[in-house]
Design a protein around this motif. Structure first.
Motif, PDB file in Angstrom:
ATOM      1  N   LYS A  69       0.953  -1.279   0.006  1.00  0.00           N
ATOM      2  CA  LYS A  69       0.160  -0.044   0.031  1.00  0.00           C
ATOM      3  C   LYS A  69       0.964   1.330   0.103  1.00  0.00           C
ATOM      4  O   LYS A  69       0.464   2.378  -0.720  1.00  0.00           O
ATOM      5  CB  LYS A  69      -0.891   0.090   1.279  1.00  0.00           C
ATOM      6  N   ALA A  70       1.881   1.265   0.752  1.00  0.00           N
ATOM      7  CA  ALA A  70       2.735   2.571   0.903  1.00  0.00           C
ATOM      8  C   ALA A  70       4.005   2.600   0.216  1.00  0.00           C
ATOM      9  O   ALA A  70       4.368   3.699  -0.261  1.00  0.00           O
ATOM     10  CB  ALA A  70       3.195   2.843   2.436  1.00  0.00           C
ATOM     11  N   VAL A  71       4.755   1.504  -0.127  1.00  0.00           N
ATOM     12  CA  VAL A  71       5.956   1.403  -0.784  1.00  0.00           C
ATOM     13  C   VAL A  71       5.820   1.254  -2.304  1.00  0.00           C
ATOM     14  O   VAL A  71       6.329   1.897  -3.158  1.00  0.00           O
ATOM     15  CB  VAL A  71       6.863   0.669  -0.233  1.00  0.00           C
ATOM     16  N   ALA A  93       6.807   1.580  -8.034  1.00  0.00           N
ATOM     17  CA  ALA A  93       6.199   1.241  -9.392  1.00  0.00           C
ATOM     18  C   ALA A  93       5.890   2.389 -10.550  1.00  0.00           C
ATOM     19  O   ALA A  93       6.388   2.258 -11.577  1.00  0.00           O
ATOM     20  CB  ALA A  93       4.830   0.568  -9.263  1.00  0.00           C
ATOM     21  N   VAL A  94       5.541   3.582  -9.921  1.00  0.00           N
ATOM     22  CA  VAL A  94       5.051   4.750 -10.665  1.00  0.00           C
ATOM     23  C   VAL A  94       6.661   5.267 -11.051  1.00  0.00           C
ATOM     24  O   VAL A  94       6.834   5.728 -12.294  1.00  0.00           O
ATOM     25  CB  VAL A  94       4.444   5.803  -9.941  1.00  0.00           C
ATOM     26  N   SER A  95       7.659   5.342 -10.297  1.00  0.00           N
ATOM     27  CA  SER A  95       8.855   5.806 -10.651  1.00  0.00           C
ATOM     28  C   SER A  95       9.461   4.789 -11.701  1.00  0.00           C
ATOM     29  O   SER A  95      10.218   5.300 -12.571  1.00  0.00           O
ATOM     30  CB  SER A  95       9.748   5.899  -9.349  1.00  0.00           C
ATOM     31  N   HIS A  96       9.508   3.519 -11.584  1.00  0.00           N
ATOM     32  CA  HIS A  96       9.852   2.499 -12.438  1.00  0.00           C
ATOM     33  C   HIS A  96       9.320   2.749 -13.856  1.00  0.00           C
ATOM     34  O   HIS A  96      10.020   2.627 -14.959  1.00  0.00           O
ATOM     35  CB  HIS A  96       9.909   1.229 -12.018  1.00  0.00           C
ATOM     36  N   ALA A 134      12.917   7.104  -4.547  1.00  0.00           N
ATOM     37  CA  ALA A 134      11.932   5.974  -4.285  1.00  0.00           C
ATOM     38  C   ALA A 134      12.564   4.733  -3.539  1.00  0.00           C
ATOM     39  O   ALA A 134      12.138   4.039  -2.813  1.00  0.00           O
ATOM     40  CB  ALA A 134      11.033   5.463  -5.579  1.00  0.00           C
ATOM     41  N   SER A 135      13.823   4.485  -4.256  1.00  0.00           N
ATOM     42  CA  SER A 135      14.420   3.169  -3.776  1.00  0.00           C
ATOM     43  C   SER A 135      15.112   3.435  -2.472  1.00  0.00           C
ATOM     44  O   SER A 135      14.904   2.831  -1.737  1.00  0.00           O
ATOM     45  CB  SER A 135      15.416   3.016  -4.748  1.00  0.00           C
TER      46      SER A 135
END
Length: 698
Positions: A81-83, A88-91, A135-136
């Motif tokens: 839910k949080a990570v 996924a969006v950044s990838h 994000a990572s």
């Protein structure tokens, strides 16, 4: 495998962060590379680094799927839910926008270097790389510093919001540079100006991050301060476990319903005459261990780990007197299901016993077996200093009694010679002469904050009881089978003395400094090295299964979930490594509400980085499932060790009314909030906790 998967995500995320940071550095300078050949090479390097990072990202997603497939949704819910959305969006942004442009730059470099550099300065070449690197990094830090567990909508928005804050200034600089490149002015800018721009951008981003951290810290300091006084019940978060409405539904009060009782009245039968009377005086005392090391201890009756021994059915009376422990003391009967008012939790079941005061505990001994007692006032300090002892309840019938018995209560002592581990006062190898053929029973009690391993070498043996409850038809274990006891847990072990010596040792047998016992019949031998263990004892496949209304229940009246996590944060105004239940620390953890007679199921999910020995006061739990699968032999326990990455389903019968602590028995974890409370719906608090009353349980 599951434990590996639980931990493997952390290094994966950190490596991804490093690789994406390197890719970000390369994409930043691509538009400054003048040589077509080097532009092509550096672009290829960037693509290579990014592809490796993407493969690691795919591995990280696969780990989440593996954890879900083996242990269910609860183990991965917070991460998904949080990570996962931020990752996924950044990838996706990188693959849709950056990767095609990098391939275009590599293709154009040999034809038109100027056009390739213009493409390299495009914001969608650089910004998605910054985004996936950030994000990572947030993913890596989430496992340690801000682990998401059952996140609310607000908590799910925190990481995207922080990501946007971190990208504001770099995005502004990249957009400005792109306009400069398109206008043809980029080549005219001297190198020192480019360097200055990069430095200012980095400093500005760091300043924004520090501002966010500073604001969050100020909020955390104030929000984490414990109230001066409270009644130990979280009125704002009552969890009824999905069952029928209770008397507390809608935050009912005593005025709303009759039939309510206070904790102080749940004393049991005080009028019955006492069969056994004891007096325990809490006092400071210097104690010398067998090695000569001296402990500045806090003791009951001036001795380490005193023993109280009674018979099943006895009415037991124990008078606690506080001689000189300034913070006050109590006695909690660990694992013993006493009436609620006798449970010894300051601020919940009694007021703390201050210097010069006394309190009398009285209860019927209706559980046979090995138990222990300890102070629950600031337990993380007082137990360490020595305020504990053993409670042994002998069988009501003598049949099957053993010939020799030894209580081994292990503890780590702080002495004038450094830290010493001992069985009571014995921090060296003990010896005990036993005639061959005699039956020996060891009562093993672990007072340490972590589980401890034990070995017996020289003969086969049986584990006959766990946490005071007999194992039905225990099997024979080989002397190469090790076993591990949870913090606060107890195992009874029995063996028949052979013609040759038998050795018992805490640990794996390799540490010469760990305490041990040599059993011998004739000539006293020296302690021998232990052979390598062949297996670790597993109670889920041992003895005859317990069968009762809990193991055969088709459904439960109430079902609760306790997700065990960790994060960095503030507790009572100080920065700590926190251990959480459902993402919160006490007093913000939920209060579980039950009705008398309910069949109750609790699911433990350990999302954290270490083990947690979960201890429910006033009740024994029966273990039904481990890692989503039914155990072959359900067993009773009052202190269940849940390792990182594990899940358990346990059940208990709500047959002991009151307000009860349910907490991690690593007392350092409980000290910083890994506590919640179980309350019966018709019970009201009688005491308050906090600095005003001096009742400070952990």
């Amino acid at each position: 495998m599951i434990v590996f998967a639980n931990f493997a995500g952390i290094p994966l995320a950190f490596v991804m962060t490093i690789l994406w940071a390197l890719a970000g550095c390369v994409t930043t300078v691509l538009c400054y590379v003048a040589s077509p050949r080097w532009l092509k090479r550096w672009t290829s390097v960037c693509i290579g680094i990014s592809c490796v990072a993407l493969l690691l990202g795919a591995g990280w997603y696969a780990l989440q799927l593996l954890l879900y497939a083996n242990n269910g949704w609860l183990l991965v819910e917070g991460t998904v839910k949080a990570v996962v959305p931020v990752m996924a969006v950044s990838h996706l942004a990188f693959m849709l926008f950056t990767l095609p442009k990098l391939n275009k730059i590599r293709a154009e470099a040999g034809k038109s270097a100027a056009e390739a550099r213009n493409t390299a300065s495009h914001p969608m070449v650089v910004i998605p790389v910054y985004a996936v690197a950030a994000a990572s990094g947030l993913c890596a830090l989430s496992n340690i510093f801000a682990q998401p567990v059952m996140p609310s909508l607000l908590e799910m928005m925190q990481r995207p919001a922080l990501l946007l804050v971190l990208l504001i200034l770099p995005s502004f600089v990249v957009l400005k540079r792109y306009r400069t490149v398109l206008s043809g002015q980029q080549a005219e800018r001297p190198f020192w100006k480019k360097l200055l721009t990069a430095a200012v951008t980095a400093a500005g981003t760091l300043f924004l991050l520090c501002a966010v951290v500073f604001a969050a810290s100020l909020y955390g300091i104030n929000a984490s301060k414990l109230p001066e006084a409270s009644d130990m019940m979280n009125h704002h978060l009552l969890d009824e476990g999905g069952g029928s409405p209770t008397m507390m539904s809608g935050h009912s009060t005593h005025q709303d319903h009759g039939g309510m009782v206070e904790v102080a009245s749940l004393t049991g039968d005080l009028a019955a005459p006492a069969d056994r009377k004891f007096e325990l005086v809490a006092q400071q005392q210097k104690i010398r261990l067998s090695s000569g090391a001296v402990v500045d201890a806090w003791t009951y009756n001036g001795e380490l780990a005193p023993e109280l021994r009674v018979r099943y059915g006895d009415m037991v009376e124990v008078k606690l007197v506080n001689k000189d422990i300034d913070a006050g003391v109590t006695i909690h009967w660990h694992g013993y299901n006493v009436p609620n008012a006798m449970d010894g939790v300051p601020g919940m079941t009694q007021n703390v016993v201050k210097p010069g005061e006394s309190f009398t505990y009285k209860f019927r001994a209706e559980q046979e077996g090995t138990y222990w007692f300890h102070s629950h006032q600031q337990a993380s300090e007082q137990v360490v200093k020595g305020l504990f002892g053993s409670l042994i309840v002998e069988s009501k019938n003598k049949a099957g009694n053993v010939d020799e018995e030894l209580i081994l209560i292990n503890h780590d002592w702080v002495t004038d010679q450094g830290e010493k581990t001992a069985f009571g006062e014995e921090d060296e190898t003990q010896t005990k002469q036993v005639e061959p053929g005699r039956k020996v029973k060891l009562r093993i009690i672990n007072t340490d904050n972590y589980s401890q391993k034990y070995r017996l070498q020289g003969t086969g043996y049986q584990i006959t009881a766990i946490d005071g409850v007999d194992i039905q038809e225990p099997g024979q274990l080989t002397d190469r089978t090790a076993f591990r006891v949870a913090s606060g847990g107890r195992y009874d072990l029995s063996f028949t003395m052979p013609e040759h010596p038998v050795q018992f040792k805490m640990g794996d047998g390799k540490d010469a400094e760990s305490p041990g016992v040599i059993f011998y019949s004739d000539t006293l031998p020296e302690m021998q090295p232990f052979e390598k263990e062949s297996e670790l004892f597993d109670p889920s496949h041992y003895g005859k299964p317990v069968v009762n209304e809990l193991t055969t229940a088709a459904a439960f009246d109430r079902e609760f979930v306790m997700i065990l996590g960790n994060e960095m944060g503030f507790y009572n105004g100080k920065f700590h490594f926190l251990w959480t239940i459902n993402g919160k620390v006490h007093p913000h953890t939920p209060t579980f509400v039950v009705k008398e007679g309910d069949k109750v199921k609790t699911t433990f999910v350990n999302r954290s980085l270490t083990e947690h020995p979960m201890h429910l006061h006033g009740h024994h739990m029966i273990v039904l499932k481990k890692n989503g699968r039914e155990v072959a032999t359900p067993w009773y326990t009052d202190t269940l060790n849940v390792y990182a990455g594990e899940t358990y389903e346990v059940a208990f019968l709500a047959n002991n009314p009151g307000m009860w602590m349910d907490h991690c028995h690593n007392l350092d974890h409980a000290k910083t909030g890994m506590i919640l409370h179980l309350m019966y719906d018709h019970v009201l608090p009688s005491y308050e906790v906090g600095t005003r009353s001096g009742n400070l349980p952990d």
